[in-house]
Design a protein around this motif. Sequence first.
Motif, short mmCIF file in Angstrom:
data_model
loop_
_atom_site.label_atom_id
_atom_site.label_comp_id
_atom_site.label_asym_id
_atom_site.label_seq_id
_atom_site.Cartn_x
_atom_site.Cartn_y
_atom_site.Cartn_z
N ALA A 476 0.79 -1.24 0.02
CA ALA A 476 0.03 -0.06 0.00
C ALA A 476 0.71 1.20 -0.01
O ALA A 476 0.69 2.27 -0.88
CB ALA A 476 -0.80 -0.22 1.21
N THR A 477 2.03 1.48 0.63
CA THR A 477 2.87 2.27 0.95
C THR A 477 3.77 2.66 -0.49
O THR A 477 3.78 3.66 -0.89
CB THR A 477 3.96 2.46 2.10
N LYS A 478 3.91 1.64 -0.87
CA LYS A 478 4.81 1.67 -2.45
C LYS A 478 3.78 2.19 -3.30
O LYS A 478 3.96 2.87 -4.22
CB LYS A 478 4.91 0.13 -2.83
N GLU A 479 2.51 1.77 -3.44
CA GLU A 479 1.58 2.30 -4.43
C GLU A 479 1.28 3.82 -4.07
O GLU A 479 1.41 4.60 -5.13
CB GLU A 479 0.10 1.67 -4.19
N MET A 480 1.46 4.30 -2.91
CA MET A 480 1.27 5.60 -2.67
C MET A 480 2.42 6.42 -3.10
O MET A 480 2.34 7.62 -3.79
CB MET A 480 1.04 5.95 -1.05
N LEU A 481 3.66 5.72 -2.88
CA LEU A 481 4.88 6.58 -3.29
C LEU A 481 4.86 6.57 -5.01
O LEU A 481 5.25 7.59 -5.36
CB LEU A 481 5.92 5.63 -2.93
N ILE A 482 4.33 5.36 -5.60
CA ILE A 482 4.36 5.47 -7.08
C ILE A 482 3.53 6.44 -7.63
O ILE A 482 3.66 7.27 -8.40
CB ILE A 482 4.19 3.84 -7.38
N ASP A 483 2.35 6.56 -6.93
CA ASP A 483 1.42 7.74 -7.46
C ASP A 483 1.79 9.08 -7.19
O ASP A 483 1.70 9.70 -8.11
CB ASP A 483 -0.01 7.67 -6.45
N PHE A 501 7.66 -0.78 -9.55
CA PHE A 501 8.12 0.66 -9.37
C PHE A 501 9.04 0.88 -10.39
O PHE A 501 8.73 1.85 -11.00
CB PHE A 501 8.96 0.52 -8.19
N LEU A 502 9.87 0.06 -10.93
CA LEU A 502 10.74 0.38 -12.16
C LEU A 502 10.18 0.83 -13.33
O LEU A 502 10.25 1.70 -13.80
CB LEU A 502 11.65 -0.87 -12.55
N ALA A 503 8.89 -0.19 -13.57
CA ALA A 503 8.08 0.02 -14.77
C ALA A 503 7.16 1.22 -14.86
O ALA A 503 7.10 1.92 -15.74
CB ALA A 503 7.28 -1.50 -14.98
N ALA A 504 6.88 1.56 -13.54
CA ALA A 504 5.66 2.75 -13.31
C ALA A 504 6.44 4.03 -13.56
O ALA A 504 5.93 5.14 -13.91
CB ALA A 504 5.22 2.70 -12.00
N LEU A 505 7.95 4.16 -13.13
CA LEU A 505 8.32 5.31 -12.89
C LEU A 505 9.64 5.65 -13.93
O LEU A 505 9.92 7.02 -14.09
CB LEU A 505 8.87 5.63 -11.49
N SER A 506 10.22 4.92 -14.65
CA SER A 506 11.43 5.06 -15.41
C SER A 506 10.87 5.40 -16.91
O SER A 506 10.16 5.10 -17.38
CB SER A 506 12.32 3.89 -15.47
N ASN A 507 11.73 6.32 -17.37
CA ASN A 507 11.66 6.74 -18.97
C ASN A 507 12.97 6.56 -19.67
O ASN A 507 13.21 6.66 -20.80
CB ASN A 507 10.89 8.03 -19.41
N ARG A 508 13.89 6.14 -18.88
CA ARG A 508 15.27 5.93 -19.32
C ARG A 508 15.81 4.88 -18.31
O ARG A 508 15.72 4.74 -17.23
CB ARG A 508 16.20 7.24 -19.30
N THR A 509 16.90 4.24 -19.19
CA THR A 509 17.59 2.93 -18.46
C THR A 509 19.03 2.85 -18.65
O THR A 509 19.24 3.29 -19.83
CB THR A 509 17.01 1.57 -18.99
N GLY A 522 14.31 4.21 -23.54
CA GLY A 522 12.99 3.85 -22.94
C GLY A 522 13.30 3.68 -21.65
O GLY A 522 14.28 3.26 -21.00
N GLY A 523 12.11 3.38 -20.79
CA GLY A 523 12.20 2.98 -19.28
C GLY A 523 12.19 1.47 -19.04
O GLY A 523 12.68 0.80 -20.24
N TYR A 524 11.93 0.81 -18.01
CA TYR A 524 12.35 -0.43 -17.72
C TYR A 524 11.52 -1.35 -18.61
O TYR A 524 11.91 -2.33 -19.07
CB TYR A 524 11.73 -0.88 -16.42
N THR A 525 10.21 -1.01 -18.93
CA THR A 525 9.30 -1.83 -19.85
C THR A 525 10.10 -1.96 -21.06
O THR A 525 10.09 -3.16 -21.66
CB THR A 525 7.77 -1.38 -19.98
N GLU A 526 10.44 -0.83 -21.60
CA GLU A 526 11.07 -1.03 -23.14
C GLU A 526 12.37 -1.62 -23.10
O GLU A 526 12.65 -2.45 -23.90
CB GLU A 526 11.29 0.44 -23.67
N TYR A 527 13.10 -1.54 -21.93
CA TYR A 527 14.38 -2.29 -21.64
C TYR A 527 14.21 -3.76 -21.72
O TYR A 527 15.10 -4.56 -22.60
CB TYR A 527 15.04 -1.86 -20.37
N VAL A 528 13.18 -4.08 -20.94
CA VAL A 528 12.82 -5.77 -20.97
C VAL A 528 12.52 -6.24 -22.53
O VAL A 528 12.74 -7.11 -22.78
CB VAL A 528 11.83 -6.01 -20.15
N ALA A 529 11.73 -5.28 -23.22
CA ALA A 529 11.29 -5.72 -24.27
C ALA A 529 12.36 -5.84 -25.57
O ALA A 529 12.53 -6.81 -26.20
CB ALA A 529 10.34 -4.80 -24.87
#
Length: 540
Positions: A476-483, A501-509, A522-529
């Motif tokens: 719950a606290t992580k979600e608050m911090l991400i928001d 957390f990585l996927a929600a907040l990064s735009n560079r890796t 790109g962020g973490y999601t693009e890095y994984v892809a």
Amino acid sequence: MIRLDNISKQNGKQIVFIEASAALLKGEKIGLVGPNGAGKTTLFRMITGQEPPDEGQVSADRGITIGYFNQDVGEMSGQSALAAVMDGAGPVSVVAAELKEIEIALGDPDRADEMEALVERYGEVQGRFEELGGYALEGRASEVLDGLGFSQEMMDGDVGKLSGGWKMRVALGRILLMRPDVMLLDEPSNHLDIESLIWLEDFLRGYDGALMMTAHDRAFMNRIVNKVVEIDSGTLTSYTGNYEFYAEQRALADKQQQAQFERQQAMLAKEIAFIERFKARASHAAQVQSRVKKLDKIDRVEPPRRRQTVTFEFQPAPRSGEDVVTLSGVNKAYGSKVIYDGLDFSIRRKERWCVMGVNGAGKSTLLKLVTGSTNPDTGIVKLGGSVKLGYFAQHAMEVLDGERTVFESLEDAFPQAGQGSLRSLAGCFGFSGDDVEKRCRVLSGGEKARLVMAMMLFDPPNFLVLDEPTNHLDIATKEMLIDALANYEGTMLFVSHDRHFLAALSNRTLELTPDGIHQYGGGYTEYVARTGQEAPGLRH
């Protein structure tokens, strides 16, 4: 395999369970969820027989083995990490110990007269050892420790010299090697990096016993559990599905209950208004009486229990220049270990860089160089114009004064701020009511992390540098911090092992590897892809 029937339990004045029931069946992988202090650890202790319920019954199938991992690993020393893990392998480690004793006895000339009996016993014990897969035990133990991130040197070294986090991994390794019929894991994902987390996910998915676990890592929970049991105000409620499904169902049930509550409240208000209006009129006496009786018989709908959700909104940070930080030709070594050799790297305004790399690759060192906590051996690190820096370090919690209360710590940091705004800040970070009077020395790791974060974000910097900010924080606290950070206007550089957390907040890796440093747009999601892997150190 394990059943909890109508259990009730009270710890001091706190009622933990009221006639709660649940079951753990073979093949089930249960995620146990609930707010801090709801009774998750108490439930584990009742299943293992360490604590009896006040009422009701906890029963387990005959002959089953239960492995329980918790955060209290105790003192370990005097043996290698490998030996410590093999010691926890259940029946096979007892047989191994006897085998060793007989081998010593066979070489003892004083026991020559027992030779025949010893040889016979040795054959029996050796047969049992083979049956239990004993000869493969060392290989399996090495495999588990390797998966949990141990080098060969660490496996062979004295376990007593390891840090608390690595001792946790040894304790976890013992349970995994044991492969009991039932595994109870209390926060197994704490202290693990992404590579070890992903290895553990694969291990637990392939485990065919029954599993019940708690975790503060949403992605980890999602990939393993097929059922969620929620502890809420003394009751146990089961949801079939993963964590994502549970969160949706929970929100839907709350919404429906709220609508039901509001409908009933509107109806009650209408009935009460009628009674009030006509109670003095004899002509309406019968109707008034019948409505009073009707109201007495109605089952009142409770509003949904308010989850303690905290929201935090940033004050707008002052704008920085376009160039936030520039590293030119940076060299950094610790002894003979070279961390950076001619590093060139720059961060521009509004970029959010996540830093990926295996243990020891230099992630924390980079953050220390950028924040000026450590100096480069050669080369230049230059902060841009109008940059106001906020740094959350892994040791940030150690700088809190143990004798000061939560509220006093906030007052010390912001002497100009009013009491009201500081109380509201404390509330946003989960310190409500008397919690603000707690002394810092009694705070849990999660509470300390929340306090340090509150102090850092109240007067917001325009460049945030975060080293593992989600360690110790619950979901719950992580979600608050991400928001909160999603709406943050400044620039970020951070290290985290929480993939959500990585996927929600990064735009560079930025990826640190032995072959060199790679930057991804790109962020973490693009890095994984793009790389086809969730972390740089995964061995295929």
